[in-house]
Design an enzyme around this catalytic site. Structure first.
Site, PDB file in Angstrom:
ATOM      1  N   CYS A   1      -4.459  15.598 -10.380  1.00  0.00           N
ATOM      2  CA  CYS A   1      -4.479  16.008 -11.811  1.00  0.00           C
ATOM      3  C   CYS A   1      -5.146  14.943 -12.668  1.00  0.00           C
ATOM      4  O   CYS A   1      -4.827  14.822 -13.860  1.00  0.00           O
ATOM      5  CB  CYS A   1      -3.077  16.281 -12.354  1.00  0.00           C
ATOM      6  SG  CYS A   1      -2.269  17.637 -11.570  1.00  0.00           S
ATOM      7  N   ASN A   2      -6.009  14.132 -12.094  1.00  0.00           N
ATOM      8  CA  ASN A   2      -6.713  13.101 -12.866  1.00  0.00           C
ATOM      9  C   ASN A   2      -8.201  13.201 -12.522  1.00  0.00           C
ATOM     10  O   ASN A   2      -8.750  12.353 -11.801  1.00  0.00           O
ATOM     11  CB  ASN A   2      -6.151  11.715 -12.496  1.00  0.00           C
ATOM     12  CG  ASN A   2      -6.696  10.605 -13.391  1.00  0.00           C
ATOM     13  OD1 ASN A   2      -7.799  10.710 -13.920  1.00  0.00           O
ATOM     14  ND2 ASN A   2      -5.946   9.533 -13.546  1.00  0.00           N
TER      15      ASN A   2
END
Ligand SMILES: Cc1ncc(COP(=O)(O)O)c(C=O)c1O
Length: 486
Positions: free
Chosen positions: A414-415
């Site tokens: 999620c980055n």
């Protein structure tokens, strides 16, 4: 700590020589003498986290979520069994009992983080993402506003840009620089010194990267504020193994998730916010719980005072007392001790992983982020390489690790911003891949068309990680020596 052969046996690796392991552990202790002082955590693990060793699991996804102790479950059950707790929106005895527990937990969060109740407030949310959403939807962005964020951020922080965009604000990303994936300071200073003097300016960065483990300097908070920025410090990946002191560093907003700190309960996070910063927010809606009153025919509402205005509906009143139990549990162990232990084990793992070579002297792993322990935490992002430096697909690594009973995380965590820089993906690469109709083709596009990886493997160490866990991952990594991608 004594490592028994049964503890180190994975059942998949013939290298089960206890004497060799004992020697390795001895050398580890000599190199990282601080580790010995954390032996209380070994005792705690044996007593309170026995499910880990009983199941033979190597848990290395602490940045994903922490592990809970028997103590936390027992204390919480005892508390629930000992009272009648009703919906806190009333003044009856069961309701007041719930309110008292929740307010106690709220105060304890401030106490734990050494935040003055005169200056800060705690808003309970479902998780860190929920806390960030509150800011995003209510921050007074406008055409004369700026939203400044680092490439290295969780998607919930990237998501705020959509609120900023919808109000016409200027959105700027400051890059991080490979290979260490630290902030490009020159660029950051350039932008920080140029807030829009006619609008509201919001800057956000993570205290610790959930991708690379980099700890960005907390000094940026005061510096940005001195230029007139409101600052969100994303504390979610930092607080599980580091002390965050709100008397020393004073962000305007700090989101976090409690399950990342102590495993249980899930479904609760919070936004720690300056009371003055909360006054700036404009909620775009109201709900039960958040209002003083609302009228259908009068077509108006008054929001509640203070934190009440930001907590929608019924707060998770049976679960909030478990937050206080969890924080007290961490306090009893000592966050300094946890930090010290994770630093020793991560340092050892980094140094051993980067010493793995194929017969042709090519490295077995590529680490994304710092290779030493200066200003970094216990998350390591890496990919496995074959002797020709071809990357093993991270999905395959997860499958293989599962056979070793190792829980790790793969993908971009999620980055995406940190990943794009780590994997050498350009703006053109990303724009091209978004040009494909099918969403599912995105990863294939990066792989097949661009010949790059779209993800990595992350191991993250935490509260009760021990030498055996780190060793088992190293053993797993060793199985890739001289292995070829087919
Ligand atoms: C740095 C950081 N920020 C925010 C989040 C979002 O947390 P949650 O999924 O609990 O909302 C995470 C989760 O991994 C994180 O690591």
């Amino acid at each position: 700590m004594v490592i028994s052969p049964s503890q180190t046996s994975s059942g998949h690796n013939p290298d089960n020589n206890s004497e060799k392991i004992r020697k390795l552990f001895q050398t580890f202790n000599e190199t990282y003498p601080d580790y010995k002082s954390t032996s209380i955590i070994d005792e705690l693990r044996a007593k309170e986290y026995s499910q880990l060793d009983k199941s033979g699991q190597v848990y290395l996804d602490y940045t994903g979520g922490g592990i809970y102790s028997d103590y936390q479950l027992e204390e919480h059950t005892k508390l629930l069994r000992g009272g009648i707790y009703g919906n806190p929106h009333s003044n009856n005895p069961s309701s007041l009992a719930s309110t008292e527990l929740c307010e106690h937990a709220r105060h304890f969060v401030l106490e734990y983080f050494n935040a003055s109740p005169d200056e800060y407030a705690v808003i309970f949310t479902n998780n860190a993402s929920g806390a960030l959403k509150i800011i995003g939807e209510a921050y007074p962005f406008g055409e004369k506003s700026r939203y400044l964020l680092t490439f290295d951020n969780h998607n919930a922080v990237n998501g705020i840009r959509e609120y900023a965009r919808s109000k016409g604000a200027n959105i700027t990303y400051v890059p991080v620089l490979a290979p260490d994936l630290r902030i490009d300071e020159e660029q950051l200073i350039h932008h920080l010194s140029r807030p829009d003097p006619n609008g509201n300016n919001l800057f956000v960065f993570p205290a610790q990267s959930n991708f690379s483990g980099v700890q960005h300097s907390l000094e940026w908070i005061a510096r940005a504020q001195s230029y007139g920025w409101d600052v969100i410090l994303d504390a979610a990946a930092y607080v599980p193994t580091n002390l965050m002191d709100f008397q020393r560093y004073r962000p305007d907003f700090a989101p976090l998730s409690f399950y990342k700190m102590f495993g249980y309960p899930t479904g609760v996070g919070c936004l720690i916010a300056k009371k003055t910063a909360l006054k700036k927010l404009r909620r775009p809606w109201f709900s039960g719980g958040a209002i003083e009153m609302a009228s259908v025919q009068g077509d108006k509402h008054y929001l509640g005072e203070g934190v009440r205005a930001f907590e929608d509906g019924t707060i998770n009143y049976l679960t909030l007392p478990a937050v206080e139990i969890g924080l007290k549990h961490l306090q009893k162990i000592g966050i300094g001790l946890i930090h010290s232990r994770v630093t020793c084990l991560t340092g050892w793992l980094l140094s051993n992983l980067t010493s793995l070579y194929h017969k042709n002297d090519a490295p077995v792993v590529e680490i994304y982020g710092p290779r030493d322990m200066a200003d970094r935490g216990g998350a390591i992002a890496l990919n496995f390489l074959d002797p020709g430096s071809v990357i093993f697909n991270f999905h395959l690594i997860e499958e293989e690790a599962s056979k070793f009973n190792i829980s790790l995380r793969t993908g971009c965590f999620c980055n995406p911003g940190a990943g794009e820089i780590a994997f050498g993906l350009s703006k053109k690469d990303m724009v091209d891949c978004f040009g494909y109709e099918e969403r599912a083709s995105f990863e294939r596009c990066i792989l097949a068309v661009k010949g790059k990886t779209a993800g990595a493997v992350r191991v993250s160490l935490g509260l009760v990680t021990n030498f055996n866990d780190a060793y088992r991952f190293l053993q797993f990594a060793q199985t890739f020596v001289d292995k070829t991608v087919i």
